[in-house]
Design an enzyme around this catalytic site. Structure first.
Site, PDB file in Angstrom:
ATOM      1  N   ARG A 157       0.040  14.005  13.667  1.00  0.00           N
ATOM      2  CA  ARG A 157       0.551  13.862  12.302  1.00  0.00           C
ATOM      3  C   ARG A 157       0.565  15.176  11.507  1.00  0.00           C
ATOM      4  O   ARG A 157      -0.134  15.326  10.506  1.00  0.00           O
ATOM      5  CB  ARG A 157      -0.208  12.762  11.557  1.00  0.00           C
ATOM      6  CG  ARG A 157      -0.051  11.425  12.253  1.00  0.00           C
ATOM      7  CD  ARG A 157      -0.726  10.304  11.519  1.00  0.00           C
ATOM      8  NE  ARG A 157       0.018   9.838  10.378  1.00  0.00           N
ATOM      9  CZ  ARG A 157      -0.433   8.915   9.534  1.00  0.00           C
ATOM     10  NH1 ARG A 157      -1.609   8.383   9.707  1.00  0.00           N
ATOM     11  NH2 ARG A 157       0.297   8.515   8.524  1.00  0.00           N
ATOM     12  N   ARG A 159      -8.403  -1.072   4.234  1.00  0.00           N
ATOM     13  CA  ARG A 159      -7.570  -0.011   3.665  1.00  0.00           C
ATOM     14  C   ARG A 159      -6.185  -0.524   3.312  1.00  0.00           C
ATOM     15  O   ARG A 159      -5.520   0.043   2.445  1.00  0.00           O
ATOM     16  CB  ARG A 159      -7.421   1.138   4.679  1.00  0.00           C
ATOM     17  CG  ARG A 159      -8.711   1.882   4.921  1.00  0.00           C
ATOM     18  CD  ARG A 159      -8.516   3.007   5.883  1.00  0.00           C
ATOM     19  NE  ARG A 159      -7.589   3.989   5.324  1.00  0.00           N
ATOM     20  CZ  ARG A 159      -7.433   5.215   5.782  1.00  0.00           C
ATOM     21  NH1 ARG A 159      -8.171   5.617   6.805  1.00  0.00           N
ATOM     22  NH2 ARG A 159      -6.577   6.034   5.234  1.00  0.00           N
ATOM     23  N   LYS A 218       0.839  -1.214   0.000  1.00  0.00           N
ATOM     24  CA  LYS A 218       0.000   0.000   0.000  1.00  0.00           C
ATOM     25  C   LYS A 218       0.866   1.253   0.000  1.00  0.00           C
ATOM     26  O   LYS A 218       0.647   2.165  -0.789  1.00  0.00           O
ATOM     27  CB  LYS A 218      -0.900  -0.003   1.243  1.00  0.00           C
ATOM     28  CG  LYS A 218      -1.556   1.333   1.531  1.00  0.00           C
ATOM     29  CD  LYS A 218      -2.432   1.304   2.757  1.00  0.00           C
ATOM     30  CE  LYS A 218      -1.719   1.466   4.077  1.00  0.00           C
ATOM     31  NZ  LYS A 218      -1.345   2.846   4.452  1.00  0.00           N
ATOM     32  N   ASN A 219       1.862   1.286   0.896  1.00  0.00           N
ATOM     33  CA  ASN A 219       2.626   2.524   1.070  1.00  0.00           C
ATOM     34  C   ASN A 219       3.661   2.751  -0.034  1.00  0.00           C
ATOM     35  O   ASN A 219       4.304   3.794  -0.069  1.00  0.00           O
ATOM     36  CB  ASN A 219       3.274   2.561   2.459  1.00  0.00           C
ATOM     37  CG  ASN A 219       2.222   2.727   3.541  1.00  0.00           C
ATOM     38  OD1 ASN A 219       1.067   3.050   3.245  1.00  0.00           O
ATOM     39  ND2 ASN A 219       2.609   2.495   4.793  1.00  0.00           N
ATOM     40  N   ARG A 275      -4.881  10.362   4.573  1.00  0.00           N
ATOM     41  CA  ARG A 275      -3.831  11.378   4.696  1.00  0.00           C
ATOM     42  C   ARG A 275      -2.846  11.358   3.529  1.00  0.00           C
ATOM     43  O   ARG A 275      -2.287  12.388   3.166  1.00  0.00           O
ATOM     44  CB  ARG A 275      -3.066  11.171   5.991  1.00  0.00           C
ATOM     45  CG  ARG A 275      -3.856  11.474   7.231  1.00  0.00           C
ATOM     46  CD  ARG A 275      -2.992  11.246   8.432  1.00  0.00           C
ATOM     47  NE  ARG A 275      -1.739  11.969   8.319  1.00  0.00           N
ATOM     48  CZ  ARG A 275      -1.587  13.243   8.646  1.00  0.00           C
ATOM     49  NH1 ARG A 275      -2.586  13.907   9.153  1.00  0.00           N
ATOM     50  NH2 ARG A 275      -0.421  13.830   8.488  1.00  0.00           N
ATOM     51  N   CYS A 331      -5.204  12.135  13.318  1.00  0.00           N
ATOM     52  CA  CYS A 331      -5.916  10.876  13.119  1.00  0.00           C
ATOM     53  C   CYS A 331      -5.745  10.031  14.368  1.00  0.00           C
ATOM     54  O   CYS A 331      -5.096  10.462  15.327  1.00  0.00           O
ATOM     55  CB  CYS A 331      -5.437  10.159  11.866  1.00  0.00           C
ATOM     56  SG  CYS A 331      -3.800   9.516  12.034  1.00  0.00           S
ATOM     57  N   VAL A 347       7.597   6.543  17.203  1.00  0.00           N
ATOM     58  CA  VAL A 347       7.266   7.273  15.969  1.00  0.00           C
ATOM     59  C   VAL A 347       5.993   8.109  16.133  1.00  0.00           C
ATOM     60  O   VAL A 347       5.978   9.294  15.810  1.00  0.00           O
ATOM     61  CB  VAL A 347       7.126   6.295  14.773  1.00  0.00           C
ATOM     62  CG1 VAL A 347       6.756   7.044  13.492  1.00  0.00           C
ATOM     63  CG2 VAL A 347       8.416   5.503  14.568  1.00  0.00           C
ATOM     64  N   ASP A 376       4.364   0.240  12.036  1.00  0.00           N
ATOM     65  CA  ASP A 376       3.191  -0.411  11.434  1.00  0.00           C
ATOM     66  C   ASP A 376       3.072  -1.887  11.819  1.00  0.00           C
ATOM     67  O   ASP A 376       2.108  -2.552  11.427  1.00  0.00           O
ATOM     68  CB  ASP A 376       3.221  -0.259   9.901  1.00  0.00           C
ATOM     69  CG  ASP A 376       3.007   1.178   9.472  1.00  0.00           C
ATOM     70  OD1 ASP A 376       2.516   1.980  10.297  1.00  0.00           O
ATOM     71  OD2 ASP A 376       3.332   1.511   8.315  1.00  0.00           O
TER      72      ASP A 376
END
Ligand code: EPU
Length: 420
Positions: free
Chosen positions: A122, A399, A22-23, A93, A117, A329, A307
């Site tokens: 963020r 997502r 995804k990223n 985002r 969020c 993070v 993540d």
């Protein structure tokens, strides 16, 4: 609202094919705004965030087609709007990634300011400071970032502080069409940043140093099209390996280079079981044993990824021994603690550290995903719990995890989606 029903307590066994990341996919799709020529992507994951990004790019003038074998072609001969609708930026985002490319190609952009969020505030000040240093004038009007660079962007020496993944990607995409040389210092080193740089170089951009903390970009007047294979998802791969560990099973993840999981695999090795790797696969066989609890502290790549922190907490909840998980993070990424506790986990949060007592015997309950990775953690906990776990807000999980219930079913899990 869709829910996932899990009948837990079944060890997972088998192989799972890892999807495109995804990223990596999101910034790569945005990179298509930088050229009139078509980009062809192989391995685009079928995910809610990817659909949101496609909708946003369509709104800006991109033309998109999907072939039967899931190859996506995207071209933007002309940018027909330089404004993003508010609802698409608040839905995701990563939509903010269009700011750099819009400024680079049409010298102006109006992009809704993303709010905070579930996992933290963020902010995006690093993205804005970098673009201002490249000559953009930026103002905030009614919740929108309005940015202009009438003469085009200029190369700059810029320090990204704090290190930011999408901040690096936004500035990288802005710099490829800027005049002169840009040096991005303290750049994010994530493999997804490297994948974006690789694709941009195939398009004709002049970039060196991606994957190190200083990326140098020599701007060019225009870029062309290319064909690009999306990088496999290291977070998805880590999640399935942890699902194997949580259920005392044996799981092999296919299509992922162990190299991008180095820090995670060092930790998984300490959990126990038999860990094996090949050039594009990793397997973990728990040999029917419970995992041992292992401390982790998150950080930017190549450190342990934030993540995978919630999923690791699910593992440490049932593992043997007490452990500490430190989140460095994001300031608020412990929303899953309360939901894991509903299943019987015992976790105490002190500032940025969660202390897991371990050895919890989890039993099924109705729980709710608060964000994507929190949802993944609840699935792992539910798979190891006795009885039925019902996970609400599966839209979060959709997502970022392609075909999750099909993949879990293939590993022998007893899962069923309820509602559509
Ligand atoms: N930060 C600032 N100012 C900025 C930008 C970031 O203070 O201008 C802070 C953030 O608040 C955070 C830290 O810097 O504390 C790192 O945030 P970063 O900007 O790197 O995060 P991101 O780019 O918004 C990406 C991923 C996230 C992932 C983080 C960290 C994408 C689309 N998103 O977000 O993915 O957690 O990097 O690795 O690439 C997920 O997939 O579940 C997800 C949240």
């Amino acid at each position: 609202m869709t829910m996932l029903s899990i009948q837990g307590g079944v060890p997972l066994h088998g192989s799972v094919q890892i999807s495109g990341a995804k990223n990596a996919a999101l910034p790569l799709l945005v990179a298509s705004l930088l050229t009139e020529s078509p980009l062809n992507f192989k391995g685009i994951p079928h995910l809610r965030d990817v659909s949101t990004m496609i909708e946003l790019l369509g709104h800006l003038g991109s033309k998109i087609s999907l072939s039967e074998n899931m190859e996506l072609t995207i071209s933007t001969p002309e940018i027909t709007s330089h404004e993003t609708p508010d609802e698409l930026v608040s839905a995701m985002r990563a939509s903010f990634l269009v700011l750099g490319p819009l400024l680079a190609r049409c010298h102006r952009a109006k992009v809704a300011l993303p709010g905070g969020c579930a996992i933290g505030a963020r902010p995006v000040h690093v993205h804005l400071a970098g673009l201002e240093a490249m000559g953009a004038s930026i103002s905030i009007e009614q919740g929108f970032i309005c940015a202009t660079a009438p003469g085009g962007l200029k190369g700059v020496d810029f320090e990204i502080e704090p290190v930011s993944v999408t901040g690096t990607e936004n500035l990288l995409m802005a710099a490829v069409l800027a005049k002169g040389v840009t040096r991005l210092r303290n750049a994010a080193k994530e493999p997804e940043v490297v994948d974006l740089a690789d694709c941009l170089m195939q398009m004709g951009a002049k970039i060196s140093g991606a994957g190190t903390d200083c990326i140098e970009i020599e701007g060019t007047d225009s870029l062309g099209g290319t064909v690009h294979q999306i990088l496999p998802d290291r977070i998805e791969a880590g999640t399935y390996l942890l699902a194997g560990a949580c259920t005392k099973g044996a799981v092999r993840v296919e299509g992922i280079s162990p190299h991008v999981l180095t820090c995670v695999l060092e930790k998984i090795d300490q959990v126990g079981g038999l860990l094996s790797t090949g050039t594009d696969w990793v397997s973990l066989d728990m040999q029917g044993e419970l995992p041992k609890a292992v401390d982790v502290s998150t950080g930017a790549y190549p450190s342990f990824p934030t993540d995978l922190q919630p999923q690791w907490m699910a593992l440490n909840s049932i593992a043997q021994g007490q452990s500490k998980i430190t989140e460095t993070v994001f300031e608020n990424r412990f929303m899953h603690v309360q939901e894991l506790e509903r299943l019987g986990a015992y976790i105490e949060v002190r500032d940025h550290t969660a202390i897991c007592q371990g050895s919890s015997v989890l039993s099924g309950a109705k729980v709710s995903a608060t964000d994507l990775r929190a949802g993944a953690a609840l699935i792992l906990a539910g798979l190891s719990a006795s009885g039925e776990t019902l996970i609400q807000r599966m839209d979060y999980v959709d997502r970022g995890y392609e075909h999750i219930e099909e993949k879990l079913l293939r590993l022998g899990a007893r899962v069923k989606r309820i509602g559509v």
